[in-house]
Structure formats: structure tokens, C-alpha cells
Design a protein around this motif. Structure first.
Motif, PDB file in Angstrom:
ATOM      1  N   LEU A   1       0.829  -1.196   0.000  1.00 34.18           N
ATOM      2  CA  LEU A   1       0.000   0.000   0.000  1.00 34.18           C
ATOM      3  C   LEU A   1       0.872   1.258   0.000  1.00 34.18           C
ATOM      4  O   LEU A   1       0.584   2.209  -0.728  1.00 34.18           O
ATOM      5  CB  LEU A   1      -0.939  -0.004   1.199  1.00 34.18           C
ATOM      6  N   ASP A   2       1.942   1.247   0.813  1.00 32.20           N
ATOM      7  CA  ASP A   2       2.829   2.415   0.850  1.00 32.20           C
ATOM      8  C   ASP A   2       3.455   2.687  -0.510  1.00 32.20           C
ATOM      9  O   ASP A   2       3.575   3.842  -0.926  1.00 32.20           O
ATOM     10  CB  ASP A   2       3.920   2.236   1.899  1.00 32.20           C
ATOM     11  N   ARG A   3       3.848   1.637  -1.209  1.00 33.24           N
ATOM     12  CA  ARG A   3       4.435   1.821  -2.548  1.00 33.24           C
ATOM     13  C   ARG A   3       3.412   2.391  -3.520  1.00 33.24           C
ATOM     14  O   ARG A   3       3.742   3.233  -4.358  1.00 33.24           O
ATOM     15  CB  ARG A   3       4.979   0.502  -3.080  1.00 33.24           C
ATOM     16  N   GLN A   4       2.172   1.952  -3.424  1.00 31.99           N
ATOM     17  CA  GLN A   4       1.125   2.469  -4.299  1.00 31.99           C
ATOM     18  C   GLN A   4       0.857   3.951  -4.012  1.00 31.99           C
ATOM     19  O   GLN A   4       0.687   4.745  -4.941  1.00 31.99           O
ATOM     20  CB  GLN A   4      -0.160   1.659  -4.132  1.00 31.99           C
ATOM     21  N   LEU A   5       0.817   4.314  -2.740  1.00 27.44           N
ATOM     22  CA  LEU A   5       0.599   5.714  -2.377  1.00 27.44           C
ATOM     23  C   LEU A   5       1.761   6.587  -2.843  1.00 27.44           C
ATOM     24  O   LEU A   5       1.555   7.690  -3.355  1.00 27.44           O
ATOM     25  CB  LEU A   5       0.400   5.847  -0.867  1.00 27.44           C
ATOM     26  N   GLU A   6       2.981   6.093  -2.668  1.00 23.91           N
ATOM     27  CA  GLU A   6       4.164   6.827  -3.120  1.00 23.91           C
ATOM     28  C   GLU A   6       4.133   7.009  -4.633  1.00 23.91           C
ATOM     29  O   GLU A   6       4.408   8.097  -5.158  1.00 23.91           O
ATOM     30  CB  GLU A   6       5.429   6.090  -2.687  1.00 23.91           C
ATOM     31  N   SER A   7       3.782   5.970  -5.349  1.00 20.75           N
ATOM     32  CA  SER A   7       3.692   6.030  -6.805  1.00 20.75           C
ATOM     33  C   SER A   7       2.618   7.030  -7.248  1.00 20.75           C
ATOM     34  O   SER A   7       2.821   7.803  -8.191  1.00 20.75           O
ATOM     35  CB  SER A   7       3.396   4.639  -7.362  1.00 20.75           C
ATOM     36  N   ALA A   8       1.487   7.033  -6.550  1.00 22.78           N
ATOM     37  CA  ALA A   8       0.412   7.972  -6.887  1.00 22.78           C
ATOM     38  C   ALA A   8       0.849   9.411  -6.612  1.00 22.78           C
ATOM     39  O   ALA A   8       0.549  10.312  -7.404  1.00 22.78           O
ATOM     40  CB  ALA A   8      -0.847   7.644  -6.098  1.00 22.78           C
ATOM     41  N   ALA A   9       1.568   9.635  -5.511  1.00 17.99           N
ATOM     42  CA  ALA A   9       2.055  10.978  -5.184  1.00 17.99           C
ATOM     43  C   ALA A   9       3.021  11.466  -6.254  1.00 17.99           C
ATOM     44  O   ALA A   9       2.931  12.607  -6.727  1.00 17.99           O
ATOM     45  CB  ALA A   9       2.727  10.983  -3.811  1.00 17.99           C
ATOM     46  N   ILE A  10       3.935  10.615  -6.659  1.00 21.67           N
ATOM     47  CA  ILE A  10       4.910  10.974  -7.705  1.00 21.67           C
ATOM     48  C   ILE A  10       4.183  11.271  -9.015  1.00 21.67           C
ATOM     49  O   ILE A  10       4.474  12.258  -9.682  1.00 21.67           O
ATOM     50  CB  ILE A  10       5.957   9.859  -7.878  1.00 21.67           C
ATOM     51  N   GLY A  11       3.228  10.432  -9.359  1.00 27.06           N
ATOM     52  CA  GLY A  11       2.463  10.652 -10.584  1.00 27.06           C
ATOM     53  C   GLY A  11       1.716  11.973 -10.571  1.00 27.06           C
ATOM     54  O   GLY A  11       1.722  12.712 -11.557  1.00 27.06           O
ATOM     55  N   PHE A  12       1.073  12.298  -9.453  1.00 27.80           N
ATOM     56  CA  PHE A  12       0.306  13.532  -9.361  1.00 27.80           C
ATOM     57  C   PHE A  12       1.210  14.758  -9.423  1.00 27.80           C
ATOM     58  O   PHE A  12       0.949  15.712 -10.152  1.00 27.80           O
ATOM     59  CB  PHE A  12      -0.535  13.563  -8.085  1.00 27.80           C
ATOM     60  N   ILE A  13       2.275  14.743  -8.640  1.00 29.58           N
ATOM     61  CA  ILE A  13       3.171  15.900  -8.597  1.00 29.58           C
ATOM     62  C   ILE A  13       3.812  16.158  -9.956  1.00 29.58           C
ATOM     63  O   ILE A  13       4.016  17.304 -10.344  1.00 29.58           O
ATOM     64  CB  ILE A  13       4.237  15.714  -7.498  1.00 29.58           C
ATOM     65  N   ASN A  14       4.077  15.122 -10.708  1.00 30.38           N
ATOM     66  CA  ASN A  14       4.735  15.277 -12.001  1.00 30.38           C
ATOM     67  C   ASN A  14       3.761  15.422 -13.166  1.00 30.38           C
ATOM     68  O   ASN A  14       4.184  15.488 -14.313  1.00 30.38           O
ATOM     69  CB  ASN A  14       5.696  14.105 -12.221  1.00 30.38           C
ATOM     70  N   ASP A  15       2.476  15.506 -12.871  1.00 30.26           N
ATOM     71  CA  ASP A  15       1.457  15.733 -13.897  1.00 30.26           C
ATOM     72  C   ASP A  15       1.433  17.223 -14.219  1.00 30.26           C
ATOM     73  O   ASP A  15       1.001  18.035 -13.405  1.00 30.26           O
ATOM     74  CB  ASP A  15       0.097  15.265 -13.402  1.00 30.26           C
TER      75      ASP A  15
END
Length: 80
Positions: A1-15
């Protein structure tokens, strides 16, 4: 779950449609302002830690002169 949240945060910030740099100003979602405690009260530090590629380079290039401004929130998303 932590990896998924981290991945989502990175994706959002870099959008680039949600967050971007123009000149020496970083424009980011107003959610970061509303929930700044959730980001360690260091929004720029949080964004720096999650920025990748061109965004990371532009943040580094701007250095200490980078200003943060918050974008208007699109409340119409709640109706979808």
C-alpha cells in the motif's frame, strides 16, 4: 500500500496539468495548502522529494528563488 501511495504521489506531482513551473513560480494544487500538515508543513520540500525529470531539474535550477502559488481547486470534479 505504501508503494502504491508513493507512486500515486509521484504521478500527481509530475502531472504538468496539475502542477507546473512558470518562470520562478511553482503552481501546485490548493490541496497542498489545505492539508499542509499532511506534507510535513514543507510543501516545497515534499514536491522536491517527489519531482522527477524536467520538473525536478527546473526546481533545482530555480534554487532558493522558487515561489509557490496555489492553483484554484476544480470543484466540478465532485459532480463526476
Amino acid at each position: 500500500l505504501d508503494r502504491q501511495l508513493e507512486s500515486a504521489a509521484i504521478g500527481f506531482i509530475n502531472d504538468s496539468h496539475s502542477n507546473y513551473i512558470k518562470g520562478d513560480t511553482l503552481y501546485i494544487s490548493r490541496i497542498f495548502k489545505w492539508f499542509k500538515e499532511d506534507f510535513g508543513n514543507d510543501i516545497l520540500g515534499y514536491v522536491r522529494a517527489h519531482a522527477r525529470g524536467d520538473l525536478a531539474k527546473r526546481i533545482a535550477d530555480a534554487g532558493d528563488k522558487l515561489e509557490v502559488k496555489y492553483l484554484d481547486y476544480d470543484w466540478s470534479l465532485n459532480n463526476v
